[in-house]
Design a protein around this motif. Sequence first.
Motif, mmCIF file in Angstrom:
data_model
loop_
_atom_site.group_PDB
_atom_site.id
_atom_site.type_symbol
_atom_site.label_atom_id
_atom_site.label_comp_id
_atom_site.label_asym_id
_atom_site.label_seq_id
_atom_site.Cartn_x
_atom_site.Cartn_y
_atom_site.Cartn_z
ATOM 1 N N ALA A 1 -20.049 -5.582 17.495
ATOM 2 C CA ALA A 1 -19.480 -6.753 18.149
ATOM 3 C C ALA A 1 -17.976 -6.584 18.269
ATOM 4 O O ALA A 1 -17.336 -5.976 17.405
ATOM 5 C CB ALA A 1 -19.807 -8.020 17.367
ATOM 6 N N GLY A 2 -17.420 -7.141 19.357
ATOM 7 C CA GLY A 2 -15.987 -7.052 19.568
ATOM 8 C C GLY A 2 -15.495 -8.207 20.420
ATOM 9 O O GLY A 2 -16.295 -8.933 21.025
ATOM 10 N N ALA A 3 -14.186 -8.351 20.444
ATOM 11 C CA ALA A 3 -13.581 -9.418 21.238
ATOM 12 C C ALA A 3 -13.924 -9.220 22.718
ATOM 13 O O ALA A 3 -13.979 -8.095 23.209
ATOM 14 C CB ALA A 3 -12.073 -9.425 21.041
ATOM 15 N N ASP B 1 -20.071 -15.522 20.581
ATOM 16 C CA ASP B 1 -18.627 -15.609 20.804
ATOM 17 C C ASP B 1 -17.983 -14.237 21.002
ATOM 18 O O ASP B 1 -16.770 -14.152 21.204
ATOM 19 C CB ASP B 1 -17.944 -16.315 19.623
ATOM 20 C CG ASP B 1 -18.272 -17.794 19.564
ATOM 21 O OD1 ASP B 1 -18.051 -18.397 18.487
ATOM 22 O OD2 ASP B 1 -18.749 -18.350 20.573
ATOM 23 N N TYR B 2 -18.808 -13.178 20.944
ATOM 24 C CA TYR B 2 -18.318 -11.808 21.053
ATOM 25 C C TYR B 2 -19.046 -11.048 22.160
ATOM 26 O O TYR B 2 -20.177 -11.394 22.524
ATOM 27 C CB TYR B 2 -18.554 -11.052 19.737
ATOM 28 C CG TYR B 2 -17.815 -11.605 18.556
ATOM 29 C CD1 TYR B 2 -18.329 -12.668 17.823
ATOM 30 C CD2 TYR B 2 -16.606 -11.054 18.141
ATOM 31 C CE1 TYR B 2 -17.653 -13.176 16.731
ATOM 32 C CE2 TYR B 2 -15.926 -11.551 17.036
ATOM 33 C CZ TYR B 2 -16.454 -12.617 16.338
ATOM 34 O OH TYR B 2 -15.788 -13.108 15.257
ATOM 35 N N ASP B 3 -18.410 -9.993 22.654
ATOM 36 C CA ASP B 3 -19.167 -8.970 23.374
ATOM 37 C C ASP B 3 -19.973 -8.217 22.314
ATOM 38 O O ASP B 3 -19.430 -7.869 21.251
ATOM 39 C CB ASP B 3 -18.242 -7.994 24.094
ATOM 40 C CG ASP B 3 -17.617 -8.589 25.349
ATOM 41 O OD1 ASP B 3 -16.740 -7.922 25.927
ATOM 42 O OD2 ASP B 3 -18.014 -9.707 25.747
ATOM 43 N N VAL B 4 -21.258 -7.984 22.586
ATOM 44 C CA VAL B 4 -22.128 -7.322 21.612
ATOM 45 C C VAL B 4 -22.797 -6.119 22.260
ATOM 46 O O VAL B 4 -23.044 -6.127 23.481
ATOM 47 C CB VAL B 4 -23.184 -8.290 21.038
ATOM 48 C CG1 VAL B 4 -22.519 -9.328 20.152
ATOM 49 C CG2 VAL B 4 -23.975 -8.976 22.148
ATOM 50 N N ALA B 5 -23.093 -5.128 21.456
ATOM 51 C CA ALA B 5 -23.565 -3.871 22.026
ATOM 52 C C ALA B 5 -24.446 -3.106 21.050
ATOM 53 O O ALA B 5 -24.437 -3.359 19.843
ATOM 54 C CB ALA B 5 -22.366 -2.998 22.402
ATOM 55 N N GLY C 1 -26.082 -0.095 25.600
ATOM 56 C CA GLY C 1 -26.114 -1.323 26.384
ATOM 57 C C GLY C 1 -25.272 -2.381 25.717
ATOM 58 O O GLY C 1 -24.999 -2.291 24.521
ATOM 59 N N CYS C 2 -24.845 -3.372 26.480
ATOM 60 C CA CYS C 2 -24.035 -4.442 25.910
ATOM 61 C C CYS C 2 -24.237 -5.734 26.693
ATOM 62 O O CYS C 2 -24.724 -5.712 27.833
ATOM 63 C CB CYS C 2 -22.556 -4.071 25.852
ATOM 64 S SG CYS C 2 -21.779 -3.758 27.449
ATOM 65 N N ILE C 3 -23.875 -6.843 26.049
ATOM 66 C CA ILE C 3 -23.913 -8.168 26.665
ATOM 67 C C ILE C 3 -22.546 -8.813 26.471
ATOM 68 O O ILE C 3 -22.039 -8.868 25.339
ATOM 69 C CB ILE C 3 -24.981 -9.081 26.028
ATOM 70 C CG1 ILE C 3 -26.367 -8.440 26.065
ATOM 71 C CG2 ILE C 3 -25.025 -10.437 26.749
ATOM 72 C CD1 ILE C 3 -27.447 -9.250 25.364
ATOM 73 N N SER C 4 -21.960 -9.282 27.555
ATOM 74 C CA SER C 4 -20.667 -9.942 27.451
ATOM 75 C C SER C 4 -20.852 -11.401 27.037
ATOM 76 O O SER C 4 -21.956 -11.949 27.061
ATOM 77 C CB SER C 4 -19.933 -9.882 28.786
ATOM 78 O OG SER C 4 -20.515 -10.798 29.704
ATOM 79 N N THR C 5 -19.741 -12.039 26.667
ATOM 80 C CA THR C 5 -19.791 -13.452 26.307
ATOM 81 C C THR C 5 -20.233 -14.313 27.494
ATOM 82 O O THR C 5 -20.726 -15.422 27.300
ATOM 83 C CB THR C 5 -18.433 -13.946 25.810
ATOM 84 O OG1 THR C 5 -17.450 -13.661 26.812
ATOM 85 C CG2 THR C 5 -18.040 -13.272 24.509
ATOM 86 N N MET C 6 -20.065 -13.786 28.710
ATOM 87 C CA MET C 6 -20.497 -14.519 29.912
ATOM 88 C C MET C 6 -21.948 -14.233 30.258
ATOM 89 O O MET C 6 -22.473 -14.774 31.222
ATOM 90 C CB MET C 6 -19.605 -14.142 31.098
ATOM 91 C CG MET C 6 -18.149 -14.506 30.906
ATOM 92 S SD MET C 6 -17.925 -16.282 30.747
ATOM 93 C CE MET C 6 -18.358 -16.823 32.391
ATOM 94 N N GLY C 7 -22.584 -13.347 29.477
ATOM 95 C CA GLY C 7 -23.998 -13.044 29.708
ATOM 96 C C GLY C 7 -24.257 -11.866 30.623
ATOM 97 O O GLY C 7 -25.413 -11.571 30.933
#
Length: 123
Positions: free
Chosen positions: A97-99, A31-35, A49-55
Amino acid sequence: QLQFVESGGGLVQPGGSLRLSCEASGDILADYDVAWFRQAPGKGHEGVGCISTMGFIWYADSVKGRFTISLDTAKNTLYLQMDSLKPEDTAAYSCAAGASHPDGCSRASYGAWGQGTQVTVSS
């Protein structure tokens, strides 16, 4: 409230590999952007690196082609596979993690952080 337990850091020779894990509790990571971030001695935090909620996935230029970020939703765990490690990769690595940000996870503000795990690349 999100909490993290990080593991997988250590000492590795140049050219070697490590996999970092960041197990989350208290909420759903997807449910979060994670990095993953890192901080070398005397330097500021650097996004790895990071992964958005949309992948969608973003990598720093310095690690493209060598590092792979992934999210296991069943285990609520974020990973960072690091291959072809270099001495300049030496740093304390932290998950965060963040919104979700509309312009992508590299623009997100990260408010929940892991405690960090040390990675040292040296012969």
